[in-house]
Design a protein around this motif. Sequence first.
Motif, PDB file in Angstrom:
ATOM      1  N   LEU A  42       0.824  -1.218   0.000  1.00 37.25           N
ATOM      2  CA  LEU A  42       0.000   0.000   0.000  1.00 37.25           C
ATOM      3  C   LEU A  42       0.861   1.272   0.000  1.00 37.25           C
ATOM      4  N   ALA A  43       2.154   1.099   0.172  1.00 39.96           N
ATOM      5  CA  ALA A  43       3.061   2.258   0.120  1.00 39.96           C
ATOM      6  C   ALA A  43       2.856   3.036  -1.167  1.00 39.96           C
ATOM      7  N   ALA A  44       2.610   2.302  -2.255  1.00 37.89           N
ATOM      8  CA  ALA A  44       2.369   2.988  -3.535  1.00 37.89           C
ATOM      9  C   ALA A  44       1.152   3.893  -3.417  1.00 37.89           C
ATOM     10  N   ALA A  45       0.113   3.391  -2.724  1.00 38.41           N
ATOM     11  CA  ALA A  45      -1.111   4.182  -2.549  1.00 38.41           C
ATOM     12  C   ALA A  45      -0.825   5.448  -1.744  1.00 38.41           C
ATOM     13  N   THR A  46       0.098   5.365  -0.775  1.00 38.49           N
ATOM     14  CA  THR A  46       0.369   6.551   0.041  1.00 38.49           C
ATOM     15  C   THR A  46       0.992   7.652  -0.812  1.00 38.49           C
ATOM     16  N   PHE A  47       1.834   7.249  -1.765  1.00 36.09           N
ATOM     17  CA  PHE A  47       2.435   8.261  -2.640  1.00 36.09           C
ATOM     18  C   PHE A  47       1.371   8.910  -3.538  1.00 36.09           C
ATOM     19  N   VAL A  48       0.415   8.072  -4.006  1.00 37.59           N
ATOM     20  CA  VAL A  48      -0.644   8.630  -4.845  1.00 37.59           C
ATOM     21  C   VAL A  48      -1.523   9.575  -4.025  1.00 37.59           C
ATOM     22  N   LEU A  49      -1.850   9.147  -2.814  1.00 36.97           N
ATOM     23  CA  LEU A  49      -2.697   9.977  -1.958  1.00 36.97           C
ATOM     24  C   LEU A  49      -2.013  11.325  -1.675  1.00 36.97           C
ATOM     25  N   GLY A  50      -0.722  11.252  -1.386  1.00 32.78           N
ATOM     26  CA  GLY A  50       0.037  12.489  -1.162  1.00 32.78           C
ATOM     27  C   GLY A  50      -0.054  13.398  -2.376  1.00 32.78           C
ATOM     28  N   GLY A  51       0.056  12.799  -3.559  1.00 31.07           N
ATOM     29  CA  GLY A  51      -0.009  13.572  -4.790  1.00 31.07           C
ATOM     30  C   GLY A  51      -1.360  14.228  -4.992  1.00 31.07           C
ATOM     31  N   VAL A  52      -2.427  13.495  -4.640  1.00 28.24           N
ATOM     32  CA  VAL A  52      -3.779  14.040  -4.811  1.00 28.24           C
ATOM     33  C   VAL A  52      -3.978  15.242  -3.877  1.00 28.24           C
ATOM     34  N   ILE A  53      -3.521  15.086  -2.636  1.00 27.76           N
ATOM     35  CA  ILE A  53      -3.643  16.203  -1.685  1.00 27.76           C
ATOM     36  C   ILE A  53      -2.862  17.405  -2.201  1.00 27.76           C
ATOM     37  N   PHE A 205       4.784  12.755   2.408  1.00 23.56           N
ATOM     38  CA  PHE A 205       4.344  14.016   1.808  1.00 23.56           C
ATOM     39  C   PHE A 205       5.528  14.944   1.530  1.00 23.56           C
ATOM     40  N   VAL A 206       6.616  14.713   2.252  1.00 22.04           N
ATOM     41  CA  VAL A 206       7.814  15.540   2.038  1.00 22.04           C
ATOM     42  C   VAL A 206       8.289  15.418   0.584  1.00 22.04           C
ATOM     43  N   SER A 207       7.868  14.352  -0.092  1.00 19.89           N
ATOM     44  CA  SER A 207       8.249  14.172  -1.502  1.00 19.89           C
ATOM     45  C   SER A 207       7.491  15.116  -2.424  1.00 19.89           C
ATOM     46  N   TYR A 208       6.503  15.820  -1.880  1.00 22.59           N
ATOM     47  CA  TYR A 208       5.708  16.725  -2.730  1.00 22.59           C
ATOM     48  C   TYR A 208       5.939  18.195  -2.430  1.00 22.59           C
ATOM     49  N   LEU A 209       6.914  18.479  -1.547  1.00 22.23           N
ATOM     50  CA  LEU A 209       7.212  19.878  -1.304  1.00 22.23           C
ATOM     51  C   LEU A 209       8.002  20.356  -2.504  1.00 22.23           C
ATOM     52  N   GLY A 210       7.584  21.381  -3.126  1.00 24.54           N
ATOM     53  CA  GLY A 210       8.370  21.839  -4.274  1.00 24.54           C
ATOM     54  C   GLY A 210       7.545  22.545  -5.319  1.00 24.54           C
ATOM     55  N   LEU A 238       3.048  14.972 -12.997  1.00 23.01           N
ATOM     56  CA  LEU A 238       4.185  14.194 -13.495  1.00 23.01           C
ATOM     57  C   LEU A 238       4.850  13.416 -12.366  1.00 23.01           C
ATOM     58  N   VAL A 239       5.115  14.133 -11.282  1.00 22.74           N
ATOM     59  CA  VAL A 239       5.823  13.516 -10.168  1.00 22.74           C
ATOM     60  C   VAL A 239       4.974  12.409  -9.530  1.00 22.74           C
ATOM     61  N   THR A 240       3.678  12.653  -9.392  1.00 24.23           N
ATOM     62  CA  THR A 240       2.815  11.621  -8.805  1.00 24.23           C
ATOM     63  C   THR A 240       2.839  10.351  -9.660  1.00 24.23           C
ATOM     64  N   THR A 241       2.741  10.535 -10.960  1.00 23.32           N
ATOM     65  CA  THR A 241       2.756   9.386 -11.862  1.00 23.32           C
ATOM     66  C   THR A 241       4.077   8.618 -11.760  1.00 23.32           C
ATOM     67  N   VAL A 242       5.174   9.376 -11.777  1.00 24.39           N
ATOM     68  CA  VAL A 242       6.489   8.733 -11.695  1.00 24.39           C
ATOM     69  C   VAL A 242       6.628   7.948 -10.396  1.00 24.39           C
ATOM     70  N   TYR A 243       6.241   8.580  -9.291  1.00 21.10           N
ATOM     71  CA  TYR A 243       6.346   7.906  -7.986  1.00 21.10           C
ATOM     72  C   TYR A 243       5.528   6.621  -7.969  1.00 21.10           C
ATOM     73  N   LEU A 245       4.284   4.685 -10.413  1.00 22.91           N
ATOM     74  CA  LEU A 245       4.817   3.628 -11.275  1.00 22.91           C
ATOM     75  C   LEU A 245       6.071   3.022 -10.660  1.00 22.91           C
ATOM     76  N   PHE A 246       6.944   3.911 -10.233  1.00 27.85           N
ATOM     77  CA  PHE A 246       8.224   3.480  -9.687  1.00 27.85           C
ATOM     78  C   PHE A 246       8.013   2.540  -8.497  1.00 27.85           C
ATOM     79  N   LEU A 247       7.112   2.905  -7.608  1.00 28.36           N
ATOM     80  CA  LEU A 247       6.898   2.091  -6.417  1.00 28.36           C
ATOM     81  C   LEU A 247       6.242   0.763  -6.714  1.00 28.36           C
ATOM     82  N   VAL A 248       5.237   0.799  -7.587  1.00 27.01           N
ATOM     83  CA  VAL A 248       4.544  -0.456  -7.917  1.00 27.01           C
ATOM     84  C   VAL A 248       5.539  -1.430  -8.542  1.00 27.01           C
ATOM     85  N   VAL A 249       6.326  -0.912  -9.477  1.00 24.48           N
ATOM     86  CA  VAL A 249       7.295  -1.780 -10.146  1.00 24.48           C
ATOM     87  C   VAL A 249       8.355  -2.269  -9.167  1.00 24.48           C
TER      88      VAL A 249
END
Lengths: 778, 142
Positions: A42-53, A205-210, A238-243, A245-249
């Motif tokens: 579910l870590a992948a989901a957390t990155f997506v959720l962070g991106g949506v927020i 969420f720190v991955s989305y500061l920027g 872009l960043v959400t998509t990359v994160y 995909l990267f995590l799922v893979v």
Amino acid sequence: MSDEELAKDLGPLAALTIGVGTMIGAGIFVLPGTAVARAGPLAAATFVLGGVIALFTALSASELGTAMPKSGGAYFYINRALGPLFGSISGWANWLGLAFASAFYMYGLGEYVNTLVGAPALAVGPLALEAAQVIGLVGALLFIAVNYVGAKETGGLQIVIVLLLLGILAVFTAVGLLNADLESLRPIAPPGTTGEVLPVTAIVFVSYLGFVQITSVAEEIKDPGRNLPRAVIGSVLLVTTVYALFLVVLLAAVPNELVAGNDTAVVDAARLLFGQYGAFGFDLSVLGWGMLLFGGLLATASSANASILSSSRINFAMGREKIVTPELNEIHDRFGTPYRSIAITGGLIIVFLLAGNLELLATAGSVLHLIVYGLLNLALIVMREAEPPGYDPDYEVPLYPVVPIVGAVTSFALIIYIEPLVVVLSAGLVAFAILWYFLYARKRVESSGVLAQWILDRSEEMPDAAVSAASSVQPEPEGYRVMVPLSNPATEKHLITLGSAIASQNDGTVVAVNIANVPDQTSLAAALERGAHDAAQDLLDRAEADAETFGVDVETHVVLSHRTFEEVFDAARTYDADVTVMGWGEDAHGSPGRAESAIDELAYSLPCDFLVFRDRGFDASRLLVPTAGGPDSALSAAVARMLRAEFDSEVTLLHVAEEGEAAEGRAFLESWAAEHGLEDAEFLVETGDVEGSIERAAREATMLIIGATERGLLSRLVRGSLVLDVLYDVDCSVLLAEKKHERSLLDRLFGSGARGEDADERGIEPAATSHGNDAAPE
Amino acid sequence: MSTDLFATVFVPIADPDDAGETARSIAPYLEPDSELLVAHVVPKGGGVPDKASVEQREEYAEEAYETFREQLPEAVSMTPVTLYGRDVGETIVEGAVEAGATAIVYTPRGVSRWIDLLTGSVSDDLLENGELPVVVLPGDDE
């Protein structure tokens, strides 16, 4: 090309890469280990959720950015919309949030370099440092130095770095995809991980500061109306998509155990994946390992670099609004960099790096940014509702008000899932920023926000508590402020003359306020649309011209109101007057006599000294000051002194003693005059009837200056129940003086009607010190 | 044909201190009808975010013009010119040529060699330009 265009040299790709380069930092390279350990696949989901927020806030930031492409970004919008109190909170939170995030990036950099060289941990005295911290420290010093001397980057460097990063992540994802085994994603939610999703989202969420950093250089972006929203929203998508995909893979291609709890998991994963391939007899595992390692270094470096730069922009914007001292932003005469700001930010990064651990730094950076993002969404709502002049965004948020509301709620809500210790730390910081505003910045900042102005302009429709709170947190500019409420063109000149004379004697500012009366039947909004503001402006233009002849600073405001008299008191508070000079006449300020109790309540609590002028012509050549002692007569003495200094007036002091006590009366008058710096005035002692004496003496005078003998004089004046009939009988102009007596800040904040008996803090008296020891103790 | 070297002078200033010193140095050479263009270059990243905010640099430029004006004799007027560019020396020369200047006039700032190495010497760029005469005035305090 115009100057404006020359100053803007960031194209759409450059703007996009600022956002992407800042975001793809340590987050994706360091945090998968922590995220997978706690949330499994579910870590992948957390990155997506962070991106949506982040996306909701990105939409709001885009609108504000196109409306106000100014240096400072999020801080600037919040300060403008919500006022300097929230400006202080957002400025500090954004600044320190960036410092925490930079420390986190450097820690991540340290982890990566450590994988390469395997440095030992270090213990210096009581300070035990991880190897990663030591390396991060060196890295931090390097980046601070680079920003301090402002080494020239080549224009395309940032773009190359980001493209390289995206390339590395793409190659890894592609190789991972070839080896993906969906089975290793099962169970998607191992027991106990669903509850971890939100807390882990808060960490990653720190991955989305920027993305907001793009807005902090908005002034440099070409065609910001188009390019800014594209860059901000595009970089988040872009960043959400990359994160994702990267995590799922990553999780599908290597065993979860390899990733969980490993700070450099992606490097080990790459070694494993690439190791299956060979070319020309070489094992490619080293290539994969090196590529991801290099990626990690680039990513953390570009994030840290952009954050340090961005924080100096926030410092500049804060300094411009005087929330911090502008000296912080001094430019180095050789390097052309704001070196002090960079040095202090650098110091903070180093302290945080040494004191924190990876997770603490990440979450502290996140919480502080979440506070800023939440406020940013609120700022958008305020700007949309208040529609201040000049607010004309090229890009508008879709589905308003849903987007900013969801953005604000999700940003604030995510804070709940963060480690309580960090939340407490951040709350402490917010408290510090609030105290900072009240103790330091409030006296220095000049502009109030759109929100406060909007509430105060509608003070009747708004709940009292809101009005009271809004006026209580207004900036309190330093310097002496003389408010002159104007409504009648016939008396404008005399009131402004009087106000300017007082301001000029105190090096102060005249605040001319036109309180335009709007009939009860007309709503204020309707009056606004009908141009009531423009009509009121004419009178203020004249006032401004008149005051300028005295060489004093002038400030003008229009207030629309249904109740002109009461509004004077509110305005005195709002504009932080030290003294108010107002007219009193048949039609000076609304019809006295109505709403007695309300006026009584208001007038009982004077927010500043009041001088009420009964205009029978302005002539300050011969002043008469009757006195029986007391604080209000001290005020009339001070006014007499100021007028004498400005107009070279003759001053006569009058004391009416009891029958047969003329000698005592003279002694009193002499000592009173000495106390108030009026020794060289003419003394007049009479006995018997007070009013008769004043009336007789006034025949020789051009202006009678009289202190209120007791509190509430003003309220009796408006009700027409003044005891001193003499004020109506004399032929000269009359100036009534009543000193400030104020409810406490606490009372006003909570809108209670309690009548405090606070001593005067800053009335007319202490300012007039040009005559030696005349400051009368009260 | 002869052209007065000081007919239209282009004076680059780096910062407020430099502005004051340059103004004092140039004052004795000015004719009443001299045209005085005082230029400050806002350094640009050219594709990367700038080292300092442009708004901040523009305030800084105003401050420098103000100092320059204060040090000038009352009778002489000056026109401030704000330029933007990545390479400061090159931008000054281009700006001067475009403005039709008869000379670039400046006072050098004493700088240590290693800083020159880091930031690049603007002075060299000016001296090496092939288009306009350059007058280097001695500063009044070393």
